[in-house]
Design a protein around this motif. Sequence first.
Motif, mmCIF file in Angstrom:
data_model
loop_
_atom_site.group_PDB
_atom_site.id
_atom_site.type_symbol
_atom_site.label_atom_id
_atom_site.label_comp_id
_atom_site.label_asym_id
_atom_site.label_seq_id
_atom_site.Cartn_x
_atom_site.Cartn_y
_atom_site.Cartn_z
ATOM 1 N N THR A 101 23.126 42.727 32.345
ATOM 2 C CA THR A 101 23.488 43.643 33.435
ATOM 3 C C THR A 101 23.356 45.101 32.988
ATOM 4 O OG1 THR A 101 24.976 42.007 34.377
ATOM 5 C CG2 THR A 101 25.315 44.285 35.060
ATOM 6 N N LEU B 51 29.210 34.902 29.054
ATOM 7 C CA LEU B 51 29.665 36.150 29.677
ATOM 8 C C LEU B 51 29.119 37.365 28.926
ATOM 9 C CD1 LEU B 51 31.250 37.015 32.046
ATOM 10 C CD2 LEU B 51 33.367 36.678 30.776
ATOM 11 N N HIS C 164 33.558 38.930 41.502
ATOM 12 C CA HIS C 164 34.825 39.454 40.975
ATOM 13 C C HIS C 164 35.927 39.433 42.031
ATOM 14 C CE1 HIS C 164 32.106 40.640 37.777
ATOM 15 N NE2 HIS C 164 33.152 40.826 37.005
ATOM 16 N N LEU D 252 37.473 36.153 42.185
ATOM 17 C CA LEU D 252 38.390 35.935 41.058
ATOM 18 C C LEU D 252 39.674 36.763 41.225
ATOM 19 C CD1 LEU D 252 35.720 36.203 38.213
ATOM 20 C CD2 LEU D 252 36.948 34.124 38.841
ATOM 21 N N PHE E 19 39.461 47.830 36.904
ATOM 22 C CA PHE E 19 38.186 48.450 36.528
ATOM 23 C C PHE E 19 38.386 49.694 35.659
ATOM 24 C CE2 PHE E 19 36.719 45.489 39.616
ATOM 25 C CZ PHE E 19 35.392 45.253 39.320
ATOM 26 N N TRP F 280 38.674 48.343 32.230
ATOM 27 C CA TRP F 280 37.338 47.879 31.807
ATOM 28 C C TRP F 280 36.529 49.066 31.303
ATOM 29 C CZ3 TRP F 280 32.104 48.335 32.527
ATOM 30 C CH2 TRP F 280 31.316 47.207 32.306
ATOM 31 N N ILE G 79 40.010 39.971 41.125
ATOM 32 C CA ILE G 79 40.074 41.064 40.161
ATOM 33 C C ILE G 79 40.206 42.368 40.934
ATOM 34 C CG2 ILE G 79 38.750 42.323 38.422
ATOM 35 C CD1 ILE G 79 37.643 39.452 37.668
ATOM 36 N N ARG H 171 37.221 30.892 29.839
ATOM 37 C CA ARG H 171 35.900 31.322 30.293
ATOM 38 C C ARG H 171 34.895 31.062 29.176
ATOM 39 N NH1 ARG H 171 36.700 31.875 35.652
ATOM 40 N NH2 ARG H 171 38.580 33.093 36.004
ATOM 41 N N LYS I 208 25.520 37.746 29.812
ATOM 42 C CA LYS I 208 25.321 38.254 31.171
ATOM 43 C C LYS I 208 25.659 39.735 31.284
ATOM 44 C CE LYS I 208 25.711 33.933 33.718
ATOM 45 N NZ LYS I 208 26.582 33.091 34.566
ATOM 46 N N VAL J 182 43.146 36.321 32.879
ATOM 47 C CA VAL J 182 41.914 36.207 33.676
ATOM 48 C C VAL J 182 40.768 35.611 32.843
ATOM 49 C CG1 VAL J 182 40.158 37.537 34.918
ATOM 50 C CG2 VAL J 182 42.561 38.101 35.225
ATOM 51 N N PHE J 183 40.772 35.898 31.552
ATOM 52 C CA PHE J 183 39.661 35.451 30.709
ATOM 53 C C PHE J 183 39.923 34.114 30.025
ATOM 54 C CE2 PHE J 183 38.353 39.874 31.152
ATOM 55 C CZ PHE J 183 36.997 39.701 31.363
HETATM 56 C C1 HEM Z 1 31.774 47.476 36.180
HETATM 57 C C2 HEM Z 1 32.538 46.509 35.726
HETATM 58 C C3 HEM Z 1 32.118 45.080 35.436
HETATM 59 C C4 HEM Z 1 30.885 44.543 35.185
HETATM 60 C C5 HEM Z 1 29.547 45.261 35.123
HETATM 61 C C6 HEM Z 1 31.072 43.120 34.988
HETATM 62 C C7 HEM Z 1 30.065 42.217 34.717
HETATM 63 C C8 HEM Z 1 30.203 40.844 34.774
HETATM 64 C C9 HEM Z 1 29.106 39.883 34.767
HETATM 65 C C10 HEM Z 1 27.626 40.242 34.653
HETATM 66 C C11 HEM Z 1 29.639 38.649 34.881
HETATM 67 C C12 HEM Z 1 28.886 37.314 34.957
HETATM 68 C C13 HEM Z 1 28.742 36.905 36.415
HETATM 69 C C14 HEM Z 1 27.913 35.665 36.587
HETATM 70 O O1 HEM Z 1 28.413 34.572 36.317
HETATM 71 O O2 HEM Z 1 26.746 35.788 36.969
HETATM 72 C C15 HEM Z 1 31.068 38.818 34.953
HETATM 73 C C16 HEM Z 1 31.981 37.785 35.055
HETATM 74 C C17 HEM Z 1 33.342 37.939 34.894
HETATM 75 N N1 HEM Z 1 34.040 39.134 34.893
HETATM 76 FE FE1 HEM Z 1 33.223 40.962 34.998
HETATM 77 N N2 HEM Z 1 32.408 42.817 35.095
HETATM 78 C C18 HEM Z 1 33.077 43.981 35.361
HETATM 79 C C19 HEM Z 1 34.439 44.122 35.541
HETATM 80 C C20 HEM Z 1 35.357 43.132 35.320
HETATM 81 C C21 HEM Z 1 36.787 43.322 35.354
HETATM 82 C C22 HEM Z 1 37.506 44.639 35.645
HETATM 83 C C23 HEM Z 1 37.343 42.125 35.094
HETATM 84 C C24 HEM Z 1 38.834 41.938 35.064
HETATM 85 C C25 HEM Z 1 39.532 41.200 34.345
HETATM 86 C C26 HEM Z 1 36.260 41.154 34.901
HETATM 87 C C27 HEM Z 1 36.378 39.796 34.645
HETATM 88 C C28 HEM Z 1 35.362 38.866 34.701
HETATM 89 C C29 HEM Z 1 35.545 37.423 34.567
HETATM 90 C C30 HEM Z 1 36.865 36.699 34.342
HETATM 91 C C31 HEM Z 1 34.274 36.834 34.677
HETATM 92 C C32 HEM Z 1 33.920 35.357 34.489
HETATM 93 C C33 HEM Z 1 33.695 34.609 35.736
HETATM 94 C C34 HEM Z 1 33.308 33.180 35.421
HETATM 95 O O3 HEM Z 1 33.807 32.582 34.477
HETATM 96 O O4 HEM Z 1 32.480 32.654 36.148
HETATM 97 N N3 HEM Z 1 35.079 41.816 35.057
HETATM 98 N N4 HEM Z 1 31.378 40.154 34.895
#
Ligand code: HEM
Length: 134
Positions: free
Chosen positions: A59, A52, A84, A87, A94, A97, A89, A47, A55, A43-44
């Motif tokens: 948050t 990230l 999410h 994506l 979670f 995470w 997810i 990226r 951000k 998933v990552f």
């Molecule tokens: C409470 C849990 C989580 C929080 C607070 C969180 C927070 C964030 C934030 C702030 C971003 C940036 C979004 C933006 O572009 O504005 C993000 C992106 C992302 N998150 Fe999370 N996340 C969480 C859980 C997860 C989980 C469980 C995954 C699973 C693999 C994940 C995978 C990703 C990925 C791959 C991106 C990148 C998206 C991109 O490239 O545009 N996140 N997340």
Amino acid sequence: MSNQAECDLALFQASLQRATGDPAFYDLFYQRFIESSPNIARVFQNRDMVQLKKKLAITLEMVADTAEGKPGLMMYLEMLGKIHQRLEIKGAYFNGWRDALLETVAETDPDLDEATRQAWRQVIDDVTTRMLQG
Ligand code: HEM
């Protein structure tokens, strides 16, 4: 807001400050989370991790600074949930995470105690619930 929620928020705020006093906090978290499973690693892939990390930092600070129930934060978390969802997810990710974040806090907050650990769990669970509802 209940006294318990205020107490949790104060413990979380103080711990977040101590933990992120370690400049490696977000590096350690994503390294741990990404290494936790090949699916997560996939998933990552490709990226922008620098963005990230920034951000996620913003948050968590927003969550720490915003009193419970403020509409701006709730709307932001719902939007974050939609990002999410797009994506694909899944809810199960979670848990990983949360565990990776809690382990990183244990590594970087020298004053972590059981009440503070519970406060982190509560905050993360609230954020996750809001994101998954969005
Ligand atoms: C409470 C849990 C989580 C929080 C607070 C969180 C927070 C964030 C934030 C702030 C971003 C940036 C979004 C933006 O572009 O504005 C993000 C992106 C992302 N998150 Fe999370 N996340 C969480 C859980 C997860 C989980 C469980 C995954 C699973 C693999 C994940 C995978 C990703 C990925 C791959 C991106 C990148 C998206 C991109 O490239 O545009 N996140 N997340």
